[in-house]
Write an enzyme that holds these catalytic residues in place. Structure first.
Site, short mmCIF file in Angstrom:
data_model
loop_
_atom_site.label_atom_id
_atom_site.label_comp_id
_atom_site.label_asym_id
_atom_site.label_seq_id
_atom_site.Cartn_x
_atom_site.Cartn_y
_atom_site.Cartn_z
N GLU A 87 23.56 58.87 8.76
CA GLU A 87 22.39 59.71 9.02
C GLU A 87 21.46 59.55 7.83
OE1 GLU A 87 20.57 64.15 9.85
OE2 GLU A 87 22.65 63.99 9.17
N ASP A 122 20.78 61.08 1.51
CA ASP A 122 19.54 61.76 1.11
C ASP A 122 19.47 61.69 -0.41
OD1 ASP A 122 17.36 63.79 0.81
OD2 ASP A 122 17.78 64.12 2.92
N ASP A 173 10.37 62.46 7.18
CA ASP A 173 8.96 62.61 6.80
C ASP A 173 8.17 61.58 7.61
OD1 ASP A 173 6.45 62.52 5.59
OD2 ASP A 173 7.25 62.86 3.58
N LYS A 192 -0.12 58.65 6.84
CA LYS A 192 -1.27 57.93 6.29
C LYS A 192 -1.00 56.43 6.28
CE LYS A 192 -3.00 61.73 3.48
NZ LYS A 192 -3.40 62.20 2.13
N ASP A 195 10.10 65.89 15.55
CA ASP A 195 9.19 66.86 16.16
C ASP A 195 7.76 66.34 16.15
OD1 ASP A 195 9.42 67.20 13.20
OD2 ASP A 195 7.71 68.55 13.54
#
Length: 234
Positions: A51, A76, A125, A129, A161
């Site tokens: 993950e 992470d 994230d 941009k 999302d």
């Protein structure tokens, strides 16, 4: 730095299933665990599932608890967040879960050819941009990195999302003619939700409470991707 964060970092050091390589161990070189995760960490030959951007590790531990026949590794850079997942795994005695604290940019230093069976990218994230397009975890740059250690036919899952990330990711996959098995811009508004693990994270519950649909893509990296982004990637 708060005492609570320092306490969490100290506790992470005590967990044998939490690996925290130094920059020197992964920058421009192979880490000693590369190609040895099954032998040295999980001590079995069960399929390995990553993950990426696991945050608090809710999805990693949820997957591990629901399927003991696979090994799950949450990755992470935020140790204080990862602490929660490691704490949960320790409290529940989950032997098929581990955590790796590193930047995903260094991921090819940590996994060998065909070492990984499946990848989950959960609520990353979106990096919307244009100048940050290469930092998206579904950019050609990262997808080509995953190909170096994902087994042929191995699945990649994106759950998000963010509508723009979903749209841009679909454009990259379609442009490169990858094998898209499932795509949905509202998994709970149709039949797709029943095909996913029954795991809803804290933030996912918040998104749903706000009426934000959850998007999902399941695909295979069946060929090398070309460095490309959609024309409307602003």
């Amino acid at each position: 730095m708060g005492k609570n964060k320092l306490k969490k970092w100290a506790e992470l050091e005590e967990f044998s299933f939490v690996i925290q390589p130094s920059m020197e161990e992964v920058f421009g070189r192979d880490h000693p665990l590369k190609g040895r995760w099954h032998r040295d960490i999980f001590r079995n030959n069960n399929p390995l599932v990553l993950e990426l951007g696991c945050g608090k590790g809710e999805y990693t531990t949820g997957l591990a608890e629901s399927d003991r026949s696979r090994n799950y590794l949450g990755i992470d850079i935020k140790g204080a967040r990862m602490w929660r997942g490691a704490k949960t795994a320790n409290e529940k005695g989950l032997k098929n879960v581990a955590f790796l604290r590193t930047r995903i940019e260094f991921i090819t230093s940590l996994f060998g050819k065909d070492e990984v069976d499946e990848i989950w990218i959960t609520f990353p994230d979106p990096q919307l941009k244009k100048r940050r397009a290469d930092k998206r975890l579904t950019s050609p740059r990262f997808l080509n990195s995953y190909r170096k250690f994902l087994k042929p036919g191995g699945l990649v899952h994106l759950k998000t999302d963010n509508q723009e990330l979903y749209t841009k990711s679909m454009a990259v996959l379609e442009h490169n003619r990858l094998d898209i098995l499932i795509s949905s811009d509202d998994i709970y508004g149709g039949p797709t939700g029943s095909q996913l693990p029954d795991i809803v994270t804290h933030y996912e519950k918040m998104f749903l409470a706000e009426g934000i649909p959850i998007k999902y893509i399941r695909f295979r990296l069946n060929n090398e991707l070309q460095p490309w982004q959609p024309d409307d990637d602003e």
